[in-house]
Write a protein that holds these residues in place. Sequence first.
Motif, PDB file in Angstrom:
ATOM      1  N   LEU A   1       0.827  -1.205   0.000  1.00  0.00           N
ATOM      2  CA  LEU A   1       0.000   0.000   0.000  1.00  0.00           C
ATOM      3  C   LEU A   1       0.863   1.256   0.000  1.00  0.00           C
ATOM      4  CD1 LEU A   1      -2.694   1.511   0.287  1.00  0.00           C
ATOM      5  CD2 LEU A   1      -2.539   1.150   2.759  1.00  0.00           C
ATOM      6  N   LEU A   2       1.869   1.288   0.856  1.00  0.00           N
ATOM      7  CA  LEU A   2       2.733   2.467   0.958  1.00  0.00           C
ATOM      8  C   LEU A   2       3.531   2.686  -0.327  1.00  0.00           C
ATOM      9  CD1 LEU A   2       4.052   2.081   4.630  1.00  0.00           C
ATOM     10  CD2 LEU A   2       2.204   3.545   3.786  1.00  0.00           C
ATOM     11  N   LYS A   3       3.882   1.597  -1.013  1.00  0.00           N
ATOM     12  CA  LYS A   3       4.642   1.719  -2.259  1.00  0.00           C
ATOM     13  C   LYS A   3       3.819   2.368  -3.373  1.00  0.00           C
ATOM     14  CE  LYS A   3       7.970  -2.068  -1.664  1.00  0.00           C
ATOM     15  NZ  LYS A   3       8.416  -3.395  -2.153  1.00  0.00           N
ATOM     16  N   LYS A   4       2.486   2.313  -3.225  1.00  0.00           N
ATOM     17  CA  LYS A   4       1.624   2.882  -4.265  1.00  0.00           C
ATOM     18  C   LYS A   4       1.752   4.397  -4.355  1.00  0.00           C
ATOM     19  CE  LYS A   4      -2.542   1.084  -4.717  1.00  0.00           C
ATOM     20  NZ  LYS A   4      -3.900   0.610  -4.357  1.00  0.00           N
ATOM     21  N   ILE A   5       2.314   5.005  -3.311  1.00  0.00           N
ATOM     22  CA  ILE A   5       2.463   6.463  -3.318  1.00  0.00           C
ATOM     23  C   ILE A   5       3.669   6.893  -4.159  1.00  0.00           C
ATOM     24  CG2 ILE A   5       3.958   6.714  -1.293  1.00  0.00           C
ATOM     25  CD1 ILE A   5       2.280   9.089  -0.452  1.00  0.00           C
ATOM     26  N   ILE A   6       4.586   5.956  -4.429  1.00  0.00           N
ATOM     27  CA  ILE A   6       5.752   6.309  -5.247  1.00  0.00           C
ATOM     28  C   ILE A   6       5.659   5.695  -6.640  1.00  0.00           C
ATOM     29  CG2 ILE A   6       7.308   6.656  -3.285  1.00  0.00           C
ATOM     30  CD1 ILE A   6       8.362   3.837  -3.727  1.00  0.00           C
ATOM     31  N   ASN A   7       4.466   5.250  -6.998  1.00  0.00           N
ATOM     32  CA  ASN A   7       4.234   4.704  -8.340  1.00  0.00           C
ATOM     33  C   ASN A   7       3.956   5.872  -9.286  1.00  0.00           C
ATOM     34  OD1 ASN A   7       3.726   2.990 -10.449  1.00  0.00           O
ATOM     35  ND2 ASN A   7       1.729   2.299  -9.699  1.00  0.00           N
ATOM     36  N   TRP A   8       5.011   6.387  -9.928  1.00  0.00           N
ATOM     37  CA  TRP A   8       4.895   7.650 -10.657  1.00  0.00           C
ATOM     38  C   TRP A   8       5.239   7.565 -12.148  1.00  0.00           C
ATOM     39  CZ3 TRP A   8       9.263   9.506 -13.108  1.00  0.00           C
ATOM     40  CH2 TRP A   8      10.477   8.911 -12.730  1.00  0.00           C
ATOM     41  N   LYS A   9       5.742   6.456 -12.614  1.00  0.00           N
ATOM     42  CA  LYS A   9       6.216   6.369 -14.001  1.00  0.00           C
ATOM     43  C   LYS A   9       5.060   6.164 -14.983  1.00  0.00           C
ATOM     44  CE  LYS A   9      10.824   4.683 -12.807  1.00  0.00           C
ATOM     45  NZ  LYS A   9      11.829   3.606 -12.992  1.00  0.00           N
ATOM     46  N   PHE A  10       4.406   7.271 -15.315  1.00  0.00           N
ATOM     47  CA  PHE A  10       3.290   7.235 -16.255  1.00  0.00           C
ATOM     48  C   PHE A  10       3.425   8.377 -17.252  1.00  0.00           C
ATOM     49  CE2 PHE A  10       1.723   5.189 -12.392  1.00  0.00           C
ATOM     50  CZ  PHE A  10       1.209   4.008 -12.909  1.00  0.00           C
ATOM     51  N   ASN A  11       2.661   8.295 -18.313  1.00  0.00           N
ATOM     52  CA  ASN A  11       2.668   9.331 -19.345  1.00  0.00           C
ATOM     53  C   ASN A  11       2.385  10.701 -18.726  1.00  0.00           C
ATOM     54  OD1 ASN A  11       1.824  11.069 -21.611  1.00  0.00           O
ATOM     55  ND2 ASN A  11       1.879   9.176 -22.788  1.00  0.00           N
ATOM     56  N   VAL A  12       3.093  11.709 -19.206  1.00  0.00           N
ATOM     57  CA  VAL A  12       2.955  13.063 -18.666  1.00  0.00           C
ATOM     58  C   VAL A  12       1.528  13.592 -18.803  1.00  0.00           C
ATOM     59  CG1 VAL A  12       3.568  14.217 -20.822  1.00  0.00           C
ATOM     60  CG2 VAL A  12       4.026  15.351 -18.629  1.00  0.00           C
ATOM     61  N   ILE A  13       0.748  13.019 -19.722  1.00  0.00           N
ATOM     62  CA  ILE A  13      -0.627  13.468 -19.919  1.00  0.00           C
ATOM     63  C   ILE A  13      -1.454  13.314 -18.651  1.00  0.00           C
ATOM     64  CG2 ILE A  13      -1.437  11.223 -20.758  1.00  0.00           C
ATOM     65  CD1 ILE A  13      -2.607  14.705 -21.951  1.00  0.00           C
ATOM     66  N   PHE A  14      -1.159  12.282 -17.849  1.00  0.00           N
ATOM     67  CA  PHE A  14      -1.908  12.071 -16.615  1.00  0.00           C
ATOM     68  C   PHE A  14      -1.589  13.152 -15.581  1.00  0.00           C
ATOM     69  CE2 PHE A  14      -1.745   7.650 -18.325  1.00  0.00           C
ATOM     70  CZ  PHE A  14      -3.103   7.522 -18.551  1.00  0.00           C
ATOM     71  N   TYR A  15      -0.362  13.639 -15.592  1.00  0.00           N
ATOM     72  CA  TYR A  15       0.001  14.736 -14.691  1.00  0.00           C
ATOM     73  C   TYR A  15      -0.690  16.035 -15.117  1.00  0.00           C
ATOM     74  CZ  TYR A  15       3.586  11.754 -12.605  1.00  0.00           C
ATOM     75  OH  TYR A  15       4.233  10.742 -11.944  1.00  0.00           O
ATOM     76  N   LEU A  16      -0.775  16.233 -16.432  1.00  0.00           N
ATOM     77  CA  LEU A  16      -1.444  17.431 -16.944  1.00  0.00           C
ATOM     78  C   LEU A  16      -2.951  17.374 -16.640  1.00  0.00           C
ATOM     79  CD1 LEU A  16       0.351  17.806 -20.401  1.00  0.00           C
ATOM     80  CD2 LEU A  16       0.768  19.083 -18.282  1.00  0.00           C
ATOM     81  N   LEU A  17      -3.551  16.202 -16.814  1.00  0.00           N
ATOM     82  CA  LEU A  17      -4.974  16.040 -16.515  1.00  0.00           C
ATOM     83  C   LEU A  17      -5.244  16.242 -15.027  1.00  0.00           C
ATOM     84  CD1 LEU A  17      -5.861  12.927 -18.717  1.00  0.00           C
ATOM     85  CD2 LEU A  17      -6.653  15.276 -19.050  1.00  0.00           C
ATOM     86  N   SER A  18      -4.286  15.845 -14.195  1.00  0.00           N
ATOM     87  CA  SER A  18      -4.446  15.989 -12.751  1.00  0.00           C
ATOM     88  C   SER A  18      -4.464  17.445 -12.312  1.00  0.00           C
ATOM     89  CB  SER A  18      -3.320  15.243 -12.017  1.00  0.00           C
ATOM     90  OG  SER A  18      -3.365  13.857 -12.289  1.00  0.00           O
TER      91      SER A  18
END
Length: 246
Positions: free
Chosen positions: A43-60
């Motif tokens: 569960l705690l590791k899910k907070i550092i799961n960040w390697k995704f397409n930049v589009i998701f950061y922009l949508l966020s």
Amino acid sequence: MSKAIYRNSAYNTFLHVLGASMPSIIGIAFTGYFGGVKKIKQLLKKIINWKFNVIFYLLSLVTLNAQLFLSYFICSIIGFNIKVFVNSSFQGFKTDSVLGIFALFIVIVLFGGPLQEEFGWRGFLLPRLQKKFHPIYSAVIVGVVWSLWHLPMFFISGTGYNNFLVYMLVTTILSIEITWIYNKTNGSLLFPIFIHGIDNTCGVLLNVSGNQINKASTISHIIVIIIMVIIVIDMCKKTSKRVIEI
């Protein structure tokens, strides 16, 4: 226990932070109860799961509050007599600079809800609901529970909480948006925390004035509804991913 403890600012702050953190505390505790230390680590590791397409950061970045104020801004550009502006300060933070805004965002993430709640809402509750229900139904349930958690705030003066039904509607819409991104990013908790923080920051940072606010508000809400319909349609596709509990 003496009532003086509640008048002490340090104790008051501690109790406030502790109380606000209960969703995450309970979410982590229940994860450990049902799955042991191994599941807590997952569960705690899910907070550092960040390697995704930049589009998701922009949508966020375009959260519910951001959508509303962006719509207001567009209305001002096309000729509405309104002005969207950034508040110069909030709770002692000078927000008239990028550094001040960033500092406020970090504090909100740590102590203003996101980190205090998301291990409970999206870390524990949502994936288990999605094991039994469609993501949309699961998101609505989380939104209602999330709203009910804040119900006591509506009975405390000076908190800024007013109409509970409107709050529940807005929170449920935000829950659907977060669930959509959460599933698109394979259950990363980084995005719910980021979205939650951006939305809270926009809510206290941005403001609007002018004599055509009501007309602009109607347009803004129509835009939010259109965005929500697009998200719901995408979530209803058979190919939509569903994140199962860890």
